[in-house]
Design an enzyme around this catalytic site. Structure first.
Site, PDB file in Angstrom:
ATOM      1  N   TRP A 185       0.858  -1.187   0.000  1.00 13.36           N
ATOM      2  CA  TRP A 185       0.000   0.000   0.000  1.00 13.36           C
ATOM      3  C   TRP A 185       0.894   1.236   0.000  1.00 13.36           C
ATOM      4  CZ3 TRP A 185      -0.399   3.794   3.978  1.00 13.36           C
ATOM      5  CH2 TRP A 185      -1.216   4.867   3.597  1.00 13.36           C
ATOM      6  N   GLU A 226      -2.968  -2.826  -2.794  1.00 14.84           N
ATOM      7  CA  GLU A 226      -4.150  -2.269  -2.113  1.00 14.84           C
ATOM      8  C   GLU A 226      -4.495  -0.870  -2.620  1.00 14.84           C
ATOM      9  OE1 GLU A 226      -3.485  -1.711   2.084  1.00 14.84           O
ATOM     10  OE2 GLU A 226      -5.615  -1.459   2.521  1.00 14.84           O
ATOM     11  N   LYS A 228      -7.094   2.630  -2.834  1.00 14.04           N
ATOM     12  CA  LYS A 228      -7.722   3.505  -1.854  1.00 14.04           C
ATOM     13  C   LYS A 228      -8.395   4.653  -2.585  1.00 14.04           C
ATOM     14  CE  LYS A 228      -6.537   5.804   2.436  1.00 14.04           C
ATOM     15  NZ  LYS A 228      -5.673   5.786   3.609  1.00 14.04           N
ATOM     16  N   ASP A 260      -9.758  -3.431   0.984  1.00 12.18           N
ATOM     17  CA  ASP A 260      -9.868  -2.898   2.347  1.00 12.18           C
ATOM     18  C   ASP A 260     -11.278  -2.322   2.504  1.00 12.18           C
ATOM     19  OD1 ASP A 260      -9.878  -0.842   4.460  1.00 12.18           O
ATOM     20  OD2 ASP A 260      -7.727  -1.197   4.621  1.00 12.18           O
ATOM     21  N   HIS A 263     -11.846   1.507   2.002  1.00 10.35           N
ATOM     22  CA  HIS A 263     -11.180   2.210   0.905  1.00 10.35           C
ATOM     23  C   HIS A 263     -12.057   2.526  -0.294  1.00 10.35           C
ATOM     24  CE1 HIS A 263      -6.759   1.442   2.202  1.00 10.35           C
ATOM     25  NE2 HIS A 263      -7.518   1.866   3.181  1.00 10.35           N
ATOM     26  N   HIS A 287      -8.540  -6.633   3.816  1.00  9.38           N
ATOM     27  CA  HIS A 287      -8.229  -5.859   5.011  1.00  9.38           C
ATOM     28  C   HIS A 287      -9.557  -5.599   5.691  1.00  9.38           C
ATOM     29  CE1 HIS A 287      -3.933  -4.051   4.591  1.00  9.38           C
ATOM     30  NE2 HIS A 287      -3.951  -5.348   4.771  1.00  9.38           N
ATOM     31  N   ASP A 295     -12.393   6.541   6.133  1.00  3.03           N
ATOM     32  CA  ASP A 295     -11.531   5.382   6.370  1.00  3.03           C
ATOM     33  C   ASP A 295     -10.921   5.483   7.768  1.00  3.03           C
ATOM     34  OD1 ASP A 295      -9.954   3.132   5.903  1.00  3.03           O
ATOM     35  OD2 ASP A 295      -8.316   4.320   5.068  1.00  3.03           O
ATOM     36  N   ASP A 297     -10.759   3.382  10.280  1.00  4.05           N
ATOM     37  CA  ASP A 297     -10.119   2.209  10.875  1.00  4.05           C
ATOM     38  C   ASP A 297     -10.560   1.942  12.312  1.00  4.05           C
ATOM     39  OD1 ASP A 297      -8.221   1.066   8.788  1.00  4.05           O
ATOM     40  OD2 ASP A 297      -7.635   3.162   8.748  1.00  4.05           O
ATOM     41  N   ASP A 327      -7.189  -4.858   9.627  1.00  3.27           N
ATOM     42  CA  ASP A 327      -6.479  -3.573   9.500  1.00  3.27           C
ATOM     43  C   ASP A 327      -7.307  -2.477  10.161  1.00  3.27           C
ATOM     44  OD1 ASP A 327      -4.944  -1.421   8.832  1.00  3.27           O
ATOM     45  OD2 ASP A 327      -5.519  -1.377   6.722  1.00  3.27           O
TER      46      ASP A 327
HETATM   47  C1  RNT Z   1      -4.056   2.579   4.635  1.00  4.73           C
HETATM   48  C2  RNT Z   1      -4.121   1.117   4.322  1.00  4.73           C
HETATM   49  C3  RNT Z   1      -2.987   0.299   4.841  1.00  4.73           C
HETATM   50  C4  RNT Z   1      -2.582   0.643   6.260  1.00  4.73           C
HETATM   51  C5  RNT Z   1      -1.645  -0.341   6.925  1.00  4.73           C
HETATM   52  C6  RNT Z   1      -0.977   0.260   8.109  1.00  4.73           C
HETATM   53  O1  RNT Z   1      -5.195   3.255   4.317  1.00  4.73           O
HETATM   54  O2  RNT Z   1      -5.339   0.589   4.747  1.00  4.73           O
HETATM   55  O3  RNT Z   1      -3.288  -1.036   4.691  1.00  4.73           O
HETATM   56  O4  RNT Z   1      -3.708   0.781   7.083  1.00  4.73           O
HETATM   57  O5  RNT Z   1      -0.789  -0.872   6.022  1.00  4.73           O
HETATM   58 ZN    ZN Z   2      -5.595  -1.540   4.595  1.00  2.89          ZN
END
Ligand code: RNT
Ligand code: ZN
Length: 420
Positions: A185, A226, A228, A260, A263, A287, A295, A297, A327
């Site tokens: 990423w 990955e 986004k 993810d 994303h 993820h 996003d 998390d 993640d």
């Molecule tokens: C960031 C991505 C990525 C990170 C990690 C730390 O938006 O999701 O995967 O969260 O690699």
């Molecule tokens: Zn991620």
């Protein structure tokens, strides 16, 4: 074994048997599927390169709960604590900046030897390791660009980091006997409207091709990319967009696509992308995260999308093709609890998915009996899967229901609160 857990399980087993579901088999499958636990929940994505390291790349861990892990030993102890409360098979996912070294090593100079202590630890626990090159929180990414930078020196540096990372990942796979999955990423993008959107993408493609051209044995490591939609301070343009990586993975059979949860656009879900991509990709990496308005998390909770993701994996029969990783990073609550809550939820949803009579549902569908399909899908939601989950925890010798919480509280009192 707790008698009430056993009794409840026996009743649940009968109920599921009437649907043609063997709960013992479902438990066995749910135990074996590895869930990759992200080490970065334990220290707010800081890593061990330097104590003042600032998190960049458009991601953020908010909160200041005490007890963050500050050293590899603390992080490993916290991970062990969390894993002692989780049923099933796990891997631990490391970022490059979690290297366990005595001296400072530049990212493009990292080697397998800088991760020997992690491998020793993984082998002691008999778990696999996954890997992530770290393209953020670094001077060489200060421009906001890495592999798609217009500056050849910057690109070179990060290409070296990418290739070095794949060597480390190959070592992980070889030394643990469990194949590593390496996720790429990159935070690359612009805060404001770009004049050239094609240039950076062509450079990213070229950099990735150079990194993946380095030969690595597939039995030891596979790589994933990955995408986004945007990051903080990177709102207008992301080089590695959804279309960019979807096409990249679809045209590079050895490269996995990472989906993810956070994303995509706010009403877009990844559960519906899994089968679409399985038509074109051998394998995927997930993820599993939880976006709240962006996003963000947040810790994974037991919500509809988590269940839909697991249902899709099982309904597609893709348990061997979809790699499940977590993640998220919440610094506002006990970090060990954050791991436990999210990982238990992911495994619980996986088990619930394995308890669905998928063949019957597909049969209704093919017969055009959408009434029965909907009726059954709704009834299944209140079937006693929680009794099967509790029993699985008993079998695995981990706490049933919220009994894990007092153990985390003890650990907080004895260990985490001592970290000042
Ligand atoms: C960031 C991505 C990525 C990170 C990690 C730390 O938006 O999701 O995967 O969260 O690699
Ligand atoms: Zn991620």
């Amino acid at each position: 074994m707790d008698n009430s857990v056993k009794k409840a399980y026996e009743l649940a087993r009968e109920a599921y048997a009437k649907l043609g579901i063997d709960t013992d088999k479902a438990i066995e499958s749910a135990k074996k599927i590895p869930i990759s636990i992200h080490c970065w929940q334990g220290d707010d994505v800081k890593g061990f390169e330097n104590a003042e390291g600032e998190l960049t790349g458009g991601i953020a861990a908010t909160g200041n709960y005490p007890g963050r892990a500050r050293t590899p030993n603390e992080l490993r102890a916290d991970l062990e604590m969390a894993m002692s409360l989780l049923p099933g098979t796990h891997k631990v996912s490391l970022h490059a900046f979690y290297a366990d070294t005595d001296e400072k090593v530049e990212r493009n100079k990292l080697e397998p030897k800088h991760f020997e202590r992690w491998v020793e630890w993984a082998n002691k626990l008999d778990i696999g390791l996954d890997y992530n090159p770290s393209f953020f929180s670094h001077d060489m990414s200060a421009s906001g660009f890495t592999l798609s930078s217009a500056d050849e020196k910057v690109r070179e540096y990060w290409i070296e980091h990418g290739i070095g990372s794949r060597k480390i990942a190959e070592y992980f796979g070889k030394a643990t006997g469990k194949r590593c999955v390496t996720n790429f990423w990159m935070p690359d993008g612009y805060k404001d409207t770009p004049a050239d959107t094609l240039g950076p993408r062509m450079r990213l493609k070229d950099s990735l091709d150079k990194i993946f051209a380095f030969p690595i044995k597939k039995e030891y490591n596979v790589d994933a990319v990955e995408s986004k939609v945007f990051g903080m301070g990177v709102e207008s343009y992301t080089t590695g967009s959804n279309e960019f990586y979807t096409a990249y993975a679809a045209t590079h059979p050895d490269v996995l696509l990472t989906l993810d949860v956070g994303h995509y656009h706010p009403t877009e879900v990844i559960s519906d992308k899994i089968s679409a991509m399985l038509c074109y990709c051998n394998e995927l990496l997930l993820h599993v995260s939880r976006p709240v308005r962006w996003d963000s998390d947040h810790v994974v909770i037991f919500n509809d999308e988590l269940q839909a993701i697991m249902n899709e994996i099982v309904a597609c029969g893709a348990q061997d093709r979809v790699n499940i990783a977590l993640d998220y990073f919440d610094a506002s609550i006990n970090r060990v609890a954050a791991w436990v809550i999210g990982t238990r939820n992911a495994r619980k949803a996986l088990l619930a998915a394995l308890l669905r009579p998928v063949d019957t549902l597909k049969k209704y569908e093919l017969e055009g009996d959408y009434t029965s399909r909907l009726a059954m899908m709704e009834e299944l939601k209140s079937y006693p899967f929680a009794a099967v989950w509790d029993y699985m925890c008993e079998l695995e010798n981990v706490p049933v229901r919220e009994a894990w919480l007092s153990k985390v509280k003890d650990y907080e009192k004895k260990v985490l609160s001592e970290r000042k």
